[in-house]
Design a protein around this motif. Structure first.
Motif, short mmCIF file in Angstrom:
data_model
loop_
_atom_site.label_atom_id
_atom_site.label_comp_id
_atom_site.label_asym_id
_atom_site.label_seq_id
_atom_site.Cartn_x
_atom_site.Cartn_y
_atom_site.Cartn_z
N GLY A 74 24.07 50.52 90.86
CA GLY A 74 24.69 50.19 89.53
C GLY A 74 23.89 48.52 89.17
O GLY A 74 25.08 48.10 88.74
N THR A 75 23.57 47.72 90.52
CA THR A 75 23.50 46.59 90.01
C THR A 75 21.83 45.94 89.03
O THR A 75 21.30 46.86 89.40
N VAL A 76 22.26 45.13 88.50
CA VAL A 76 21.32 45.60 87.63
C VAL A 76 20.56 43.45 87.45
O VAL A 76 22.16 42.90 87.27
N ILE A 77 19.35 43.22 87.51
CA ILE A 77 19.00 41.70 87.40
C ILE A 77 18.25 41.28 86.20
O ILE A 77 17.61 42.05 85.36
N LEU A 78 18.59 40.57 85.73
CA LEU A 78 17.33 40.32 84.57
C LEU A 78 16.69 38.75 84.69
O LEU A 78 17.22 38.12 85.70
N TRP A 126 24.42 55.82 84.59
CA TRP A 126 24.92 54.68 85.19
C TRP A 126 24.24 54.32 83.84
O TRP A 126 23.87 54.08 82.68
N LYS A 127 25.66 52.96 83.41
CA LYS A 127 25.72 52.48 82.25
C LYS A 127 26.10 50.69 82.53
O LYS A 127 26.57 50.22 82.72
N ILE A 128 25.07 50.03 81.14
CA ILE A 128 25.51 48.31 81.39
C ILE A 128 25.20 48.46 79.68
O ILE A 128 24.71 48.27 79.23
N GLU A 129 26.49 47.67 79.79
CA GLU A 129 27.01 47.34 78.54
C GLU A 129 27.33 45.51 78.31
O GLU A 129 28.57 45.60 78.90
N THR A 130 26.72 44.44 78.18
CA THR A 130 27.14 43.43 78.27
C THR A 130 26.43 42.45 77.54
O THR A 130 25.33 43.00 76.78
N GLU A 152 15.24 34.66 88.48
CA GLU A 152 15.93 35.00 88.35
C GLU A 152 17.14 34.78 86.97
O GLU A 152 17.27 33.49 87.16
N ILE A 153 17.81 34.77 86.45
CA ILE A 153 18.00 34.47 85.77
C ILE A 153 20.01 35.30 84.85
O ILE A 153 20.69 33.95 85.63
N ALA A 154 20.07 36.52 85.81
CA ALA A 154 21.69 36.60 85.84
C ALA A 154 21.66 37.77 86.26
O ALA A 154 20.44 38.26 86.63
N ASN A 155 22.78 38.33 86.68
CA ASN A 155 22.43 39.73 87.40
C ASN A 155 24.22 40.24 87.17
O ASN A 155 25.64 39.67 87.25
N TYR A 156 24.55 42.08 86.86
CA TYR A 156 25.33 42.24 86.15
C TYR A 156 25.58 43.17 86.82
O TYR A 156 24.59 44.10 87.67
N GLN A 157 26.86 44.36 86.57
CA GLN A 157 27.01 45.27 87.17
C GLN A 157 27.44 46.34 86.68
O GLN A 157 28.01 46.37 85.92
N ALA A 158 27.13 47.60 86.29
CA ALA A 158 26.85 48.66 86.00
C ALA A 158 28.14 49.30 87.03
O ALA A 158 28.59 49.30 87.11
N VAL A 159 28.37 50.66 85.61
CA VAL A 159 29.60 51.74 85.28
C VAL A 159 29.10 52.54 85.78
O VAL A 159 28.00 53.03 84.96
#
Length: 201
Positions: free
Chosen positions: A150-154, A103-107, A164-171
């Protein structure tokens, strides 16, 4: 008796004064020292390939491979690196052995989230130590949680506290087994996935 009441009152006043002083000190700060950590749920073993927290000018905190990660959400992760500046970018590639894929996250960490991080650092929170003494402390880690799909949680993490600050979706992405690690047995990509899946799941 009157003296005792006065002493108790004085002690409470001093404690509140110290707490307010700590809060004011933190409120005036712009930068805070933090460590970067990565965590994953139990039974979802992952390994980092590469990554970093940074801004548009430089890498602030590299996210390096230190081996298998599967300690559960209750664990904030080992500190991999750290910084004092506000990160504005998150980049991370990891392998999910349970899913047999990378998985990859670029945000971008946008301004609203940066403001939220800064506010939480400045406000801190009340914590009771082993001697039952309350004091205001602040967060020590920016923790990146990796989950199935691919769930990413900050999170901001501190002693006995996580927000919890934010959540993102990896590809989904592809990383060759030969790029990921030294491959003395010359395993194919599928053999690599199968071997570690059977070893860790």
């Amino acid at each position: 008796m009157k003296i005792i009441h006065q002493l108790v009152g004085l002690g409470i006043a001093v404690l509140l004064s110290c707490n307010n002083s700590n809060k004011k000190d933190m409120k005036n700060k712009e930068n805070f020292s933090w460590g970067a950590a990565v965590t994953a749920p139990r039974f979802y073993p992952v390994e980092i390939h590469k990554g970093y927290l940074g801004n548009d000018k430089k890498m602030i905190a590299p996210l390096i491979n230190t081996g298998l990660i599967q300690d559960s959400w209750t664990y904030d992760g080992d500190v991999l690196s750290g910084g004092t500046e506000m990160p504005t970018m998150l980049s991370l590639i990891w392998v999910s052995y349970a899913e047999k894929k990378f998985w990859k996250i670029e945000t971008i960490i946008n301004q609203a989230i940066q403001d939220k991080i800064k506010q939480l650092f400045q406000e801190g929170y009340m914590n009771k130590d082993l001697k039952n003494v309350w004091s205001r402390i602040t967060y020590k880690k920016i923790t990146i949680g990796l989950a199935p799909g691919g769930t990413v949680i900050l999170w901001l993490s501190g002693l006995n506290k996580k927000v919890e600050i934010a959540n993102y979706q990896a590809v989904e992405t592809f990383v060759s087994v030969n790029e990921f690690y030294r491959n003395p047995d010359e395993d194919t990509q599928q053999e690599f996935y199968n071997y570690f899946y059977n070893a860790y799941i």
